[in-house]
Design an enzyme around this catalytic site. Sequence first.
Site, PDB file in Angstrom:
ATOM      1  N   ARG A  89       0.781  -1.202   0.310  1.00 32.36           N
ATOM      2  CA  ARG A  89       0.037  -0.265   0.202  1.00 32.36           C
ATOM      3  C   ARG A  89       0.813   1.241   0.219  1.00 32.36           C
ATOM      4  O   ARG A  89       2.250   1.248   0.637  1.00 32.36           O
ATOM      5  CB  ARG A  89      -1.066  -0.084   1.181  1.00 32.36           C
ATOM      6  CG  ARG A  89      -2.319  -0.713   1.393  1.00 32.36           C
ATOM      7  CD  ARG A  89      -2.860  -0.613   2.304  1.00 32.36           C
ATOM      8  NE  ARG A  89      -2.106  -1.054   3.706  1.00 32.36           N
ATOM      9  CZ  ARG A  89      -1.447  -0.228   4.065  1.00 32.36           C
ATOM     10  NH1 ARG A  89      -1.433   0.918   4.580  1.00 32.36           N
ATOM     11  NH2 ARG A  89      -1.193  -0.664   6.216  1.00 32.36           N
ATOM     12  N   LYS A 247      -9.381  -2.568   1.602  1.00 35.14           N
ATOM     13  CA  LYS A 247      -9.140  -1.060   2.410  1.00 35.14           C
ATOM     14  C   LYS A 247     -10.260  -0.253   2.025  1.00 35.14           C
ATOM     15  O   LYS A 247     -10.467   0.657   3.008  1.00 35.14           O
ATOM     16  CB  LYS A 247      -7.999  -0.577   2.465  1.00 35.14           C
ATOM     17  CG  LYS A 247      -7.114  -2.113   3.342  1.00 35.14           C
ATOM     18  CD  LYS A 247      -7.265  -2.306   4.718  1.00 35.14           C
ATOM     19  CE  LYS A 247      -6.121  -3.666   4.823  1.00 35.14           C
ATOM     20  NZ  LYS A 247      -6.487  -4.104   5.981  1.00 35.14           N
ATOM     21  N   CYS A 291       0.829  -7.130  12.580  1.00 32.35           N
ATOM     22  CA  CYS A 291       0.799  -7.003  13.205  1.00 32.35           C
ATOM     23  C   CYS A 291       0.543  -8.521  14.408  1.00 32.35           C
ATOM     24  O   CYS A 291       0.402  -8.473  15.018  1.00 32.35           O
ATOM     25  CB  CYS A 291       0.931  -6.027  14.186  1.00 32.35           C
ATOM     26  SG  CYS A 291       2.117  -4.366  13.762  1.00 32.35           S
ATOM     27  N   ARG A 409       1.279 -12.110  -0.212  1.00 28.32           N
ATOM     28  CA  ARG A 409       0.539 -12.489   0.497  1.00 28.32           C
ATOM     29  C   ARG A 409       0.057 -14.032  -0.673  1.00 28.32           C
ATOM     30  O   ARG A 409      -0.104 -13.725  -1.384  1.00 28.32           O
ATOM     31  CB  ARG A 409      -0.518 -10.934  -0.023  1.00 28.32           C
ATOM     32  CG  ARG A 409      -0.185 -10.339   1.033  1.00 28.32           C
ATOM     33  CD  ARG A 409      -0.422  -9.979   2.057  1.00 28.32           C
ATOM     34  NE  ARG A 409      -0.205  -8.618   2.502  1.00 28.32           N
ATOM     35  CZ  ARG A 409      -0.322  -8.304   3.876  1.00 28.32           C
ATOM     36  NH1 ARG A 409      -1.679  -8.665   4.676  1.00 28.32           N
ATOM     37  NH2 ARG A 409      -0.100  -7.281   4.547  1.00 28.32           N
TER      38      ARG A 409
HETATM   39  P1  GDP Z   1      -2.125  -9.408  10.141  1.00 26.88           P
HETATM   40  O1  GDP Z   1      -1.268  -8.817   8.206  1.00 26.88           O
HETATM   41  O2  GDP Z   1      -2.090  -8.333  11.033  1.00 26.88           O
HETATM   42  O3  GDP Z   1      -3.106 -10.701   9.233  1.00 26.88           O
HETATM   43  O4  GDP Z   1      -0.982 -10.445  10.270  1.00 26.88           O
HETATM   44  P2  GDP Z   1       0.098 -11.624  10.425  1.00 26.88           P
HETATM   45  O5  GDP Z   1      -1.026 -12.557  10.944  1.00 26.88           O
HETATM   46  O6  GDP Z   1      -0.477 -12.039   8.798  1.00 26.88           O
HETATM   47  O7  GDP Z   1       1.470 -11.950  10.648  1.00 26.88           O
HETATM   48  C1  GDP Z   1       2.345 -10.795  10.217  1.00 26.88           C
HETATM   49  C2  GDP Z   1       3.997 -11.640  10.514  1.00 26.88           C
HETATM   50  O8  GDP Z   1       3.431 -11.569  12.204  1.00 26.88           O
HETATM   51  C3  GDP Z   1       3.958 -12.727  10.114  1.00 26.88           C
HETATM   52  O9  GDP Z   1       5.365 -12.971   9.983  1.00 26.88           O
HETATM   53  C4  GDP Z   1       3.996 -13.783  11.416  1.00 26.88           C
HETATM   54  O10 GDP Z   1       4.642 -14.706  11.294  1.00 26.88           O
HETATM   55  C5  GDP Z   1       3.969 -12.643  12.668  1.00 26.88           C
HETATM   56  N1  GDP Z   1       3.234 -13.273  13.838  1.00 26.88           N
HETATM   57  C6  GDP Z   1       2.089 -12.924  13.672  1.00 26.88           C
HETATM   58  N2  GDP Z   1       1.679 -13.290  14.745  1.00 26.88           N
HETATM   59  C7  GDP Z   1       2.722 -13.516  15.628  1.00 26.88           C
HETATM   60  C8  GDP Z   1       3.220 -13.680  17.130  1.00 26.88           C
HETATM   61  O11 GDP Z   1       2.359 -14.326  18.448  1.00 26.88           O
HETATM   62  N3  GDP Z   1       4.144 -13.664  17.788  1.00 26.88           N
HETATM   63  C9  GDP Z   1       5.345 -13.532  16.210  1.00 26.88           C
HETATM   64  N4  GDP Z   1       6.287 -13.342  17.182  1.00 26.88           N
HETATM   65  N5  GDP Z   1       5.011 -13.275  15.254  1.00 26.88           N
HETATM   66  C10 GDP Z   1       4.381 -13.427  14.819  1.00 26.88           C
HETATM   67  P1  PGA Z   2      -3.487  -6.695   7.385  1.00 29.55           P
HETATM   68  O1  PGA Z   2      -3.973  -6.484   5.343  1.00 29.55           O
HETATM   69  O2  PGA Z   2      -3.431  -6.158   8.264  1.00 29.55           O
HETATM   70  O3  PGA Z   2      -3.510  -8.552   7.434  1.00 29.55           O
HETATM   71  O4  PGA Z   2      -1.571  -6.618   6.821  1.00 29.55           O
HETATM   72  C1  PGA Z   2      -3.559  -5.771   4.667  1.00 29.55           C
HETATM   73  C2  PGA Z   2      -2.891  -4.325   4.740  1.00 29.55           C
HETATM   74  O5  PGA Z   2      -3.942  -3.920   5.977  1.00 29.55           O
HETATM   75  O6  PGA Z   2      -2.313  -3.055   4.064  1.00 29.55           O
HETATM   76 MN    MN Z   3      -4.623  -5.541   7.123  1.00 27.71          MN
HETATM   77 MN    MN Z   4      -4.068  -9.727   8.076  1.00 23.90          MN
END
Ligand code: GDP
Ligand code: PGA
Ligand code: MN
Ligand code: MN
Length: 627
Positions: A89, A247, A291, A409
């Site tokens: 993004r 988004k 995150c 992704r």
């Molecule tokens: P989203 O983008 O908020 O959905 O985050 P994701 O679940 O896809 O996680 C993003 C990155 O953070 C990935 O590389 C995961 O492996 C890592 N991650 C997610 N949960 C945890 C956790 O509980 N601990 C750690 N150390 N890394 C995490």
């Molecule tokens: P994410 O989604 O929150 O799973 O990273 C994509 C984004 O927010 O750009």
């Molecule tokens: Mn998102």
């Molecule tokens: Mn996600």
Amino acid sequence: YTEVHEIIVPHLGHIPIAKGDFHALPTKAKKFIAFYADYLKPRGIFICDGSNEEATEIIHKLEERGTLEQLEKYENCYVCRTDPADVARVESKTWICTKEKHKTVPRCHGDAKGGLGQWISPEDCQKELQSRFPGCMAGRMMYVIPFSMGPVGSPLSKIGIEITDSNYVLLCMRVMTRVTSKIWEVLGDGDFVKCIHSMGCPRPWRKKVVNHWPCNPERIFIAHFPEERKVKSFGSGYGGNSLLGKKCFALRIANAIARDEGWMAEHMLIMGITKPGGKEHYIAAAFPSACGKTNLAMLESTLPGWKVRCVGDDIAWMRFNEKGELRAINPEAGFFGVAPGTNWKTNPNAMASFQKNSIFTNVAKTDDGSYYWEGLEDEVEDKNIGITTWLGKRWKIGEEGKAAHPNARFCSPAAQCPIIHPKWEDPEGVPIDAILFGGRRPEGVPLVFESYGWNHGVLVGAACKSEATAAAEFHGKKIMHDPMAMRPFMGYNFGEYLDHWLQFGRQSGLKLPKIFHVNWFRTGADGHFLWPGFGDNIRVLDWVCKRVEDKDVAVESAIGYLPTKGSIDLSGIEDKVKWDELFSLPKDYWKSDIEETKAFLDREVGDDLPKEICEEIKKMQERINKM
Ligand code: GDP
Ligand code: PGA
Ligand code: MN
Ligand code: MN
């Protein structure tokens, strides 16, 4: 430039309808399509019906062209590599256009730099659009994608139509939203969110197209018109910039609609958690991009007997019903998840979700037809196998460099998730008992704490920060403010947004969820994470559920309720977890943190900062001074 309304249906004589029955569409849809066909000058119009045959036809075309490559090990899975200049993004080129500036951005003190929405005037916006869009689809097909956010026909759902010249966008929209010709019946005379997207490479295109991924990165411009319920996105094919249902619509436009209609559109996962023999609790959690939302939403418990079920992994639409319960639906139909770090240990449910019918973007491919990325090292049978990186280079595990882009992704249907909740498409939504905020906080912030009530919880959300990630254009690991994990997705004045949250606290008869803050990413002196994370996060959710049940497992602290020592179940990991380090509250850290937060909110939200937030900041400062 005049808009849709004045155009009389249609002078399409010179633009062939490649697919679909244009004349059978609802009048407003016909006008919309005719107007943009005339404006964008595509070589044809392709009205999508969402069928599998349609997808197969497009996939074959993209394979021939080299945009998609099949992953032979799986059924109906493909990898796509973008132009390396188009991988995330682009917040700096994302705008909200309203007549009045302060509908979009707060009356801040001094120069706002916090990125809580970027405003552009209709005049300036029009200039930018006019220098990009006219004729921008020349020589390309214009796909018309009717879609529903939320189950088709549900009273909580909203309909959009996306016009795009990218067939990758069409394929991903089919996964992420509900694309079907039933939309036209449900729509009838009704209004829809207008989504216009172009890669911005009309033919003849004289610049080099890299990786068969046409885009125009220097000219990216993404404009939102919350008042007109419209989005125009130019120059990027990357998911967050181009899958406009996600988004742009389900967060930024819906965020503004929600304020007007009294509900909330948030950057949150939704999950159900059941303890052995216990009642199910529902949690919504807002963490900034990359995150941990997708991982938490699909958590595989390391404590025996727990059942976690996923309702959604990125976006929640929430509304208090007549009983005063906060009900949440997931408006999406698929996952657009971060690939690196995902493996059978960290997130087996995500892995199971993308074994078929999925599109992978900017991952690597092994010579035996599998996807590959950082985090899969231990799960590849042949450690010596040849790999083609996301940049098309030959590579082997252990060699220098990365195989996949950090923001690579997977895009897979939610229905394929083994723990998808049976109520994930329930139009009533699920009742939210707790809201979590979080982010990547290497320093100072304990594993979990609970706010002292709704208003304090809103401050905890507003004070969210995180290390920057690869999900947007920021480089390095600097800590950035990301209030409510919504910084990149605000659709209106952030001060009014805070007030919108606070007014739920002023109403009587609402069952307000408890608000918590979690941090899986605190590091020790050696730089390693202090908390094992992933499946072990159930231990924190267990504590959250106990608090939802009003169990006496918390002690007051300067920043909120902390777990009483031993109240988080650490069975099996006692020797790995240093409780005192994980929960310590360094006074100097918190003193400067709250000052910095106050300065940020004063500067960026200024006159629009609600007084309840100022009061909560003051109380927090007093508590911290007494530490
Ligand atoms: P989203 O983008 O908020 O959905 O985050 P994701 O679940 O896809 O996680 C993003 C990155 O953070 C990935 O590389 C995961 O492996 C890592 N991650 C997610 N949960 C945890 C956790 O509980 N601990 C750690 N150390 N890394 C995490
Ligand atoms: P994410 O989604 O929150 O799973 O990273 C994509 C984004 O927010 O750009
Ligand atoms: Mn998102
Ligand atoms: Mn996600």
